[in-house]
Enzyme design. Structure first.
Site, short mmCIF file in Angstrom:
data_model
loop_
_atom_site.label_atom_id
_atom_site.label_comp_id
_atom_site.label_asym_id
_atom_site.label_seq_id
_atom_site.Cartn_x
_atom_site.Cartn_y
_atom_site.Cartn_z
N CYS A 191 -41.62 -108.53 -20.04
CA CYS A 191 -41.18 -107.27 -19.44
C CYS A 191 -42.34 -106.56 -18.77
CB CYS A 191 -40.54 -106.37 -20.51
SG CYS A 191 -40.13 -104.72 -19.93
N CYS B 140 -43.21 -103.22 -20.32
CA CYS B 140 -43.94 -103.40 -21.58
C CYS B 140 -45.41 -103.69 -21.31
CB CYS B 140 -43.33 -104.53 -22.39
SG CYS B 140 -41.62 -104.26 -22.89
#
Length: 798
Positions: free
Chosen positions: A76, A79
């Protein structure tokens, strides 16, 4: 609710080619990683707990510590962007760990997918708070704040800690405001040396943050008092909020005067109060730094300066000890070594002889075309076996600014950090290398050679994060400084921390007040002031030369153990080899006697070893005898010429073929006086032995010897004769000396006076010159006489 974004994993446009060398490097990189540090975006060095399927229950449930967990997916993009902020939060709240800790779990890992589903995680990243003593049925409390700001996350964690409804965690101190009654009776139930009261307003978080920052320290307690507590406010005369006061059992109090009133400044000052120590560690004792043994002697030093002894010790340890663990060096390790030595040769601000040695080592390494070299060959260059003039790398370890209170504290790691900082500052001043050359040279050496492999893995992890983003040398200085502070933050409180030298965020406020500032109540670095401070602190002009062995002594010792081959004489042009060979030939012929070298009586400067060191005092750089800053560093100034080599004394007087060497006539005459006195004493002694002896009255008496006149020798000659008699050394050929002395006895007194201080060769040369000058004068006389006759003949003509 936390936002999340699904991102496709990016693939490399051109995958790297597989080769044995790439495979070896990959395996080496894996070997460097510490145990359990392969969890996606985080490692153990980030000071977060790495959760797995097998550890999640033991960490989150029925624990005395509250835990904030980040559920993320390594693929991600959001992230990845959030990871640096979460790491910064972990470093910022490191002292809070007994009450609240941070953890992460990678939901992209197939082994963790079931755990993430169990806690109802549907997007990434997701933050959840687990109270202390949570049950296994708990799924955590979801964070309902934006995840963009460090201050917001930190304060929200405090809010979550204060929401306990059941029993308060035993490791967490009280965070509610204190009342006047509690403060009045505090010392009746608590045995601490210091009570710190933080006066603040109701919406301030400074007091609670300081309480948690001091959670792992003993002999001190912190309480927050609101401005509405009028009794305490009036008693202490508080006018500023926030402000900190120290309260003692006898009733007296004092305000903690600081540069700025903020959380970081309060915590730093309170942690360094007398008697305040980290939990589980005994207080440092002054006797610990001055043991009565020969293993380690404490050296007094200035904590605000850098010492050249530490830098030279770092070179000796890294090049002679750490590299010795690699008998052969090849591949990437050889490339890293060449870059490291090249950077040292260009930017090491050391003494002249050390810089010459590093340049010689760099030249030798760059000339090696083989893919593999042996360490023994490199060691021969470091020990200057080739006889490079005025080049030496001191042996031995002399820690001064990097010494520790115990032998296992500080020392080599401290000196390497100092060396890296000094090199980056020198590179900025010289501008002959770019930022990547400097940092990649350090990275390569640490990766391949640094002995602490876990430390090397942590450094490599920091380098992978952002080292390639550094473009300017000024940014390289700040990058190395920030990573050094990160290491200090990680190791603070560890067993490797020296109690006399706590690992703090450097430079501290008392050393550089302008480097610190406050932004919205939080501490912030003034990077421009930090850069200016680092350039001055690590400047070559401020490096002290205390406790160093003189260059002349280093060169003398090296020459004493060095054998110079004859074939290298013409190539190197070194006159030292020729002079040494000539002296050796003279000794073999019995004509030259070397004078014994005098011992060096110079002592290293420094203070007495038994003087007590105040661990909390920082001397003013502008005061003290050691702090006088010259315009140029001492080793960059024109070095004085080394004292001329001691010439041999000439005793034998046989003529030899002329040489190009320059002879010191004064030394020649002085040695001739010694030779004459020695001859007379030797002949007198031999004459005594040759004469018969008679035994009269039980005593031996010499017969036929005339007493020596008291004025026959001067006082200096008598002293030299006594020294020669004690040593028992006799030089010269005995037969020639006897003939020479007998011939002197035949000469008249006037001849003795005229020949005083001259050899037979000198007298012969003088006589020859006298005869030549006489012949020249005679020729000039005849020439002018014939000239006059010729002119008279011309005048007589009609």
């Amino acid at each position: 609710m936390a936002r999340f974004r699904r991102c496709a994993s990016r693939r490399s446009a051109s995958p790297p080619r597989s080769s044995p060398q790439v495979l070896v490097l990959a395996l080496s990189a894996c070997a460097l990683l510490p145990w359990g540090a392969q969890a996606g975006l985080y490692t153990q060095s980030d000071q977060v707990v790495l959760l797995t399927t097998s550890t999640v229950d033991s960490v989150l449930f029925n624990s005395s510590v509250a835990v904030v967990v980040e559920f993320y997916a390594s693929w991600c993009g959001h992230c990845v962007s959030f990871a640096p902020l979460w790491k910064s939060l972990a470093r910022d709240t490191r002292e809070w760990k007994p009450a609240v800790d941070l953890a992460v779990i990678d939901c992209a890992d197939s082994e963790n997918w079931e755990v993430c589903t169990r806690f109802g995680v549907r997007g990434y990243p997701t933050l959840k708070f687990f109270h202390a003593y949570s049950s296994k049925e708990s799924t955590g409390v979801l964070f309902q704040v934006p995840m963009r700001n460090l201050t917001t996350l930190r304060r929200h964690i405090i809010n979550m800690v204060e929401t306990y409804k059941d029993s308060w965690p035993p490791a967490c101190p009280p965070l509610e405001p204190a009342s006047q009654v509690e403060i009045d009776k505090f010392f009746e139930t608590n045995s601490v040396e210091h009570l710190a009261l933080v006066f603040e307003k109701a919406d301030s978080y400074v007091g609670r943050e300081v309480i948690l920052d001091l959670l792992q320290f003993e002999n001190i307690a912190v309480r927050r008092v609101l401005d509405t507590e009028e009794g305490l406010v009036s008693r202490f005369g508080v006018t500023d909020f926030p402000s900190c006061y120290l309260y003692y059992p006898d009733g007296h109090f004092t305000r903690l005067r600081l540069q700025m009133e903020g959380r970081t400044f309060f915590s730093y000052a309170l942690q360094r109060l007398p008697g305040v120590v980290r939990s589980g560690k005994p207080p440092p004792l002054a006797s610990d730094i001055s043991p009565n043994n020969t293993e380690m002697q404490w050296k007094q030093f200035n904590r605000t300066r850098v010492y050249m002894a530490d830098l030279e010790s770092a070179l000796h340890y890294s090049l002679r000890l750490e590299l010795a663990a690699h008998p052969t060096i090849s591949g990437g390790a050889l490339t890293a070594l060449k870059r490291y030595i090249s950077i040292l040769a260009k930017h090491f601000p050391g003494r002249r002889v050390v810089r010459n040695l590093l340049q010689a080592a760099d030249t030798w390494l760059q000339s090696q075309e083989d893919p593999e070299i042996s360490y023994k060959s490199l060691l021969a260059v470091l020990d200057n076996k080739a006889g490079t003039p005025e080049a030496v790398l001191p042996k031995g370890l002399q820690w001064v600014g990097c010494q520790g209170s115990k032998p296992h504290f500080r020392r080599y790691p401290c000196s390497m950090w100092t060396l890296f900082h000094v090199i980056t500052v020198e590179a900025l001043n010289s501008s002959i290398s770019d930022a990547q050359d400097i940092l990649q040279a350090f990275r390569g050496y640490v990766y391949y050679y640094f002995g602490c492999r876990e430390c090397a893995a942590h450094f490599e992890h920091m380098a992978k994060e952002s080292m390639n983003l550094v473009k300017k040398l000024s940014d390289a200085i700040l990058w190395l400084w920030s990573r050094h502070n990160r290491v200090n933050n990680r190791l603070a409180g560890a067993l490797s921390e020296d109690p006399h030298f706590p690992k703090v965020q450097w430079p501290p406020p008392e050393l550089c007040p302008k480097c610190h500032s406050l932004e919205l109540g939080d501490h912030a670095w003034n990077y421009r002031e930090v850069l200016s401070f680092l350039q001055e602190y690590y400047s070559a002009n401020r490096i002290l030369l205390d406790y160093l062995e003189p260059e002349t002594e280093l060169l003398r010792r090296q020459r004493g153990h060095q054998v110079i081959p004859k074939e290298n004489e013409e190539v190197t042009g070194d006159h030292t080899a020729r002079a040494a060979r000539d002296v050796h030939e003279d000794l073999e012929e019995g004509q030259v006697q070397e004078e014994p070298p005098q011992e060096d009586q110079e002592e290293h400067p420094g203070m007495e070893d038994n003087q007590e060191l105040d661990a909390d005092q920082f001397a003013d750089p502008g005061e003290g005898g050691n702090d006088v800053t010259p315009d140029l560093p001492p080793w960059k100034k024109a070095a004085p010429e080394e004292a001329a080599a001691r010439r041999p004394s000439i005793v034998g007087l046989r003529p030899r073929e002329p040489r190009e060497d320059i002879v010191d006539l004064d030394s020649f005459v002085n040695q001739h006086y010694k030779a004459k006195a020695l001859r007379a004493a030797l002949i007198s002694q031999r004459a005594r032995k040759a004469l018969p002896r008679q035994h009269e009255g039980g005593e031996l008496q010499d017969v036929g010897l005339q007493p020596m006149e008291p004025d026959q020798f001067s006082w200096g000659e008598k002293q030299r004769l006594q020294k020669r008699a004690l040593t028992g050394k006799y030089t010269g050929l005995e037969e020639e000396e006897e003939l020479d002395v007998r011939s002197q006895s035949i000469r008249g007194p006037w001849m003795s006076v005229l020949s005083l201080g001259f050899s037979r060769l000198d007298v012969s040369l003088c006589m020859l010159l006298y005869m030549l000058s006489s012949l020249c004068l005679l020729a000039m006389y005849h020439y002018f006489q014939l000239r006059v006759r010729h002119r008279r003949g011309k005048v007589a003509l009609p």
